[in-house]
Write a protein that holds these residues in place. Structure first.
Motif, PDB file in Angstrom:
ATOM      1  N   GLY A  19       0.819  -1.204   0.000  1.00 27.33           N
ATOM      2  CA  GLY A  19       0.000   0.000   0.000  1.00 27.33           C
ATOM      3  C   GLY A  19       0.851   1.251   0.000  1.00 27.33           C
ATOM      4  N   GLY A  20       0.238   2.381  -0.404  1.00 29.97           N
ATOM      5  CA  GLY A  20       1.007   3.606  -0.552  1.00 29.97           C
ATOM      6  C   GLY A  20       0.683   4.705   0.433  1.00 29.97           C
ATOM      7  N   TRP A  21      -0.129   4.422   1.465  1.00 26.88           N
ATOM      8  CA  TRP A  21      -0.527   5.466   2.414  1.00 26.88           C
ATOM      9  C   TRP A  21       0.688   6.116   3.066  1.00 26.88           C
ATOM     10  CZ3 TRP A  21      -1.081   5.004   8.142  1.00 26.88           C
ATOM     11  CH2 TRP A  21      -1.641   6.170   8.697  1.00 26.88           C
ATOM     12  N   PHE A  48      -1.838  -4.104  -5.198  1.00 29.66           N
ATOM     13  CA  PHE A  48      -1.304  -2.797  -4.827  1.00 29.66           C
ATOM     14  C   PHE A  48      -2.471  -1.873  -4.477  1.00 29.66           C
ATOM     15  CE2 PHE A  48       1.742  -4.834  -7.602  1.00 29.66           C
ATOM     16  CZ  PHE A  48       2.958  -4.606  -6.966  1.00 29.66           C
ATOM     17  N   ASP A  49      -2.368  -1.215  -3.327  1.00 26.08           N
ATOM     18  CA  ASP A  49      -3.478  -0.434  -2.790  1.00 26.08           C
ATOM     19  C   ASP A  49      -3.132   1.039  -2.666  1.00 26.08           C
ATOM     20  OD1 ASP A  49      -6.132  -0.370  -1.091  1.00 26.08           O
ATOM     21  OD2 ASP A  49      -4.627   0.660   0.125  1.00 26.08           O
ATOM     22  N   GLY A 203     -14.559 -10.749   2.346  1.00 29.36           N
ATOM     23  CA  GLY A 203     -13.108 -10.829   2.440  1.00 29.36           C
ATOM     24  C   GLY A 203     -12.577  -9.603   3.152  1.00 29.36           C
ATOM     25  N   THR A 204     -11.340  -9.658   3.624  1.00 27.40           N
ATOM     26  CA  THR A 204     -10.725  -8.508   4.276  1.00 27.40           C
ATOM     27  C   THR A 204      -9.333  -8.254   3.711  1.00 27.40           C
ATOM     28  OG1 THR A 204      -9.768  -9.831   6.081  1.00 27.40           O
ATOM     29  CG2 THR A 204     -11.963  -8.869   6.450  1.00 27.40           C
ATOM     30  N   THR A 205      -9.025  -6.990   3.492  1.00 30.95           N
ATOM     31  CA  THR A 205      -7.683  -6.563   3.107  1.00 30.95           C
ATOM     32  C   THR A 205      -7.241  -5.604   4.205  1.00 30.95           C
ATOM     33  OG1 THR A 205      -8.563  -4.735   1.773  1.00 30.95           O
ATOM     34  CG2 THR A 205      -8.198  -6.835   0.663  1.00 30.95           C
ATOM     35  N   THR A 206      -6.528  -6.110   5.166  1.00 29.12           N
ATOM     36  CA  THR A 206      -6.293  -5.376   6.408  1.00 29.12           C
ATOM     37  C   THR A 206      -5.096  -4.438   6.313  1.00 29.12           C
ATOM     38  OG1 THR A 206      -4.939  -7.168   7.314  1.00 29.12           O
ATOM     39  CG2 THR A 206      -7.302  -7.251   7.740  1.00 29.12           C
ATOM     40  N   TRP A 207      -5.175  -3.326   7.075  1.00 32.76           N
ATOM     41  CA  TRP A 207      -4.090  -2.349   7.057  1.00 32.76           C
ATOM     42  C   TRP A 207      -3.502  -2.146   8.458  1.00 32.76           C
ATOM     43  CZ3 TRP A 207      -4.697   2.454   9.627  1.00 32.76           C
ATOM     44  CH2 TRP A 207      -6.014   2.780  10.019  1.00 32.76           C
ATOM     45  N   SER A 208      -2.352  -1.515   8.492  1.00 32.28           N
ATOM     46  CA  SER A 208      -1.600  -1.251   9.729  1.00 32.28           C
ATOM     47  C   SER A 208      -1.273  -2.519  10.508  1.00 32.28           C
ATOM     48  CB  SER A 208      -2.369  -0.280  10.644  1.00 32.28           C
ATOM     49  OG  SER A 208      -1.518   0.254  11.640  1.00 32.28           O
ATOM     50  N   ASN A 283      -9.605 -15.460   8.066  1.00 35.01           N
ATOM     51  CA  ASN A 283     -10.540 -14.485   7.507  1.00 35.01           C
ATOM     52  C   ASN A 283      -9.837 -13.278   6.902  1.00 35.01           C
ATOM     53  OD1 ASN A 283     -13.028 -15.844   8.180  1.00 35.01           O
ATOM     54  ND2 ASN A 283     -12.652 -15.296  10.314  1.00 35.01           N
ATOM     55  N   VAL A 284      -8.520 -13.279   6.918  1.00 33.22           N
ATOM     56  CA  VAL A 284      -7.736 -12.217   6.292  1.00 33.22           C
ATOM     57  C   VAL A 284      -7.366 -12.655   4.886  1.00 33.22           C
ATOM     58  CG1 VAL A 284      -5.554 -10.968   6.325  1.00 33.22           C
ATOM     59  CG2 VAL A 284      -6.835 -11.286   8.450  1.00 33.22           C
ATOM     60  N   SER A 285      -7.831 -11.897   3.902  1.00 28.70           N
ATOM     61  CA  SER A 285      -7.515 -12.226   2.507  1.00 28.70           C
ATOM     62  C   SER A 285      -6.119 -11.734   2.144  1.00 28.70           C
ATOM     63  CB  SER A 285      -8.536 -11.591   1.560  1.00 28.70           C
ATOM     64  OG  SER A 285      -9.860 -11.932   1.918  1.00 28.70           O
ATOM     65  N   SER A 286      -5.798 -10.511   2.552  1.00 25.96           N
ATOM     66  CA  SER A 286      -4.481  -9.954   2.255  1.00 25.96           C
ATOM     67  C   SER A 286      -4.113  -8.944   3.331  1.00 25.96           C
ATOM     68  CB  SER A 286      -4.484  -9.270   0.882  1.00 25.96           C
ATOM     69  OG  SER A 286      -3.181  -8.827   0.537  1.00 25.96           O
ATOM     70  N   VAL A 287      -2.850  -8.936   3.706  1.00 26.61           N
ATOM     71  CA  VAL A 287      -2.321  -7.984   4.687  1.00 26.61           C
ATOM     72  C   VAL A 287      -1.592  -6.889   3.919  1.00 26.61           C
ATOM     73  CG1 VAL A 287      -0.745  -7.654   6.623  1.00 26.61           C
ATOM     74  CG2 VAL A 287      -2.077  -9.769   6.440  1.00 26.61           C
ATOM     75  N   ILE A 288      -2.083  -5.664   4.020  1.00 25.34           N
ATOM     76  CA  ILE A 288      -1.471  -4.553   3.306  1.00 25.34           C
ATOM     77  C   ILE A 288      -0.263  -4.055   4.087  1.00 25.34           C
ATOM     78  CG2 ILE A 288      -1.801  -2.239   2.378  1.00 25.34           C
ATOM     79  CD1 ILE A 288      -4.781  -2.865   2.157  1.00 25.34           C
ATOM     80  N   THR A 289       0.883  -4.064   3.445  1.00 23.36           N
ATOM     81  CA  THR A 289       2.124  -3.604   4.067  1.00 23.36           C
ATOM     82  C   THR A 289       2.564  -2.290   3.433  1.00 23.36           C
ATOM     83  OG1 THR A 289       3.532  -4.790   2.489  1.00 23.36           O
ATOM     84  CG2 THR A 289       2.845  -5.984   4.479  1.00 23.36           C
TER      85      THR A 289
END
Length: 335
Positions: A19-21, A48-49, A203-208, A283-289
């Motif tokens: 991710g780009g935050w 890519f988020d 689905g979940t795409t989790t952040w932090s 239940n986590v589809s993708s972990v945003i790094t």
């Protein structure tokens, strides 16, 4: 790399994403963003988020330039953006049909793409009727500008309402949610959303996943000058800095220090342990790094293998340190 289905869809996303935050368009320049994205892609990351609000749209621009530069096949990528904060005008924010449609068009222009795979409502909008929101996202999908739509930081009640409206109108409901999820922030993903996984296949795409860097251990003693929390002009970073200096922050740092012992036994860094812990949630589809240098991407990807080493015994030792597992059992009978 491991790939997982996004909820009950047929779309597969890499279990770790980039991710780009704050970082791209803000903390680092376009060249570094390109290097990080290429490293991620070469290591198997396909997701890519970004969001319209990240660095005032510059994050989308930088990511779009990277996609063009490397000539990646579009079907090899899963690109997401989020709509809510698009500018200062009265209709440049929120989830009105006008802003969802115009905001999506503006994001696509910045990204230099014909469509995004995932389009999120970046926050709930209590001022816009849910029917208008659901119809607008379906309109964007029908135009071929997005394949799926979802939410970010919506409550289970709000997501359920969106599905009810979609069902009544024979439209597409939100497929995925993008919530914060890490060792210190668990209730929503592990408790509140449980009915949504079962009832809607969400689905979940989790952040932090690193709790804004807290779980890396780099804030155990002080705040490094090159870290996100050192960005003084960002109000979000200021709030996080203030949190570190609170009593709760000191308690969390003490836990991070203890987690370092477990990471050492497993043979990984604290960051890799925290990422692997998130990956163990089915239940986590993708972990945003996030990553401000290619070497961080390389280190993060190693967490995929570390996750396989987290036995029940290791997970239990982590729980004993965290002591914050959400209670799931209820007994409403009086004794």
């Amino acid at each position: 790399m491991e790939y997982r289905y996004l909820g009950n869809s047929g779309l597969m996303v890499s279990c770790l994403s980039l991710g780009g935050w704050v970082t791209y368009g803000g903390q680092v320049g376009p060249e570094v963003a390109q290097q990080c994205m290429k490293t991620a892609f070469d290591l198997g990351i396909n997701f890519f988020d970004t969001a319209e609000v990240y660095s005032g749209g510059q994050c989308e621009i930088d990511m779009g330039v990277a996609i063009r530069k490397f000539g990646w096949k579009r079907s090899d990528l899963v690109i997401s953006t989020k709509i809510f904060w698009g500018g200062k005008g009265p209709n440049d924010r929120g989830l009105s049909r006008k802003h969802i449609v115009e905001g999506t068009d503006a994001s696509l222009k910045r990204l230099q793409l014909d469509y995004v795979d995932l389009l999120y409502a970046h926050r709930p909008d209590p001022d816009t009727p849910m029917e208008e929101i659901v119809r607008a996202f379906n309109h964007v999908i029908n135009q071929g500008k997005a394949f799926y739509w979802g939410t970010s930081e919506w409550s289970a009640q709000q997501i359920t309402e969106a599905h009810a409206v979609a069902s009544r109108l024979n439209l597409i409901g939100p497929l995925m949610e993008q919530p914060q999820y890490n060792m210190f922030h668990r209730d929503r993903v592990e408790k509140e959303y449980l009915p949504l996984y079962k009832n809607f296949g969400m689905g979940t795409t989790t952040w932090s996943p690193l709790a804004s860097g807290l779980l890396t251990g780099k804030y155990n003693d002080t705040i490094p000058s090159d870290s996100r929390l050192a960005i003084t002009e960002n109000p979000v970073m200021k709030r996080l800095r203030d949190g570190l200096e609170s009593e709760d922050g000191r308690v969390k740092i003490a836990k991070v220090i203890k987690l370092g012992d477990i990471a050492e036994k497993v043979g990984c860094t604290r960051s890799q342990l925290a990422l692997a812990w998130c990956l163990r949630n089915k239940n986590v589809s993708s972990v945003i790094t996030g990553a401000s240098k290619p070497s961080q991407v390389e280190e993060n990807v190693k967490a995929v293998q570390i996750a396989k080493q987290l036995t029940d015994e290791v997970l239990e030792s982590i729980e004993q340190i965290l002591s914050n597992k959400p209670a799931l059992d209820y007994n409403f009978r009086s004794s």
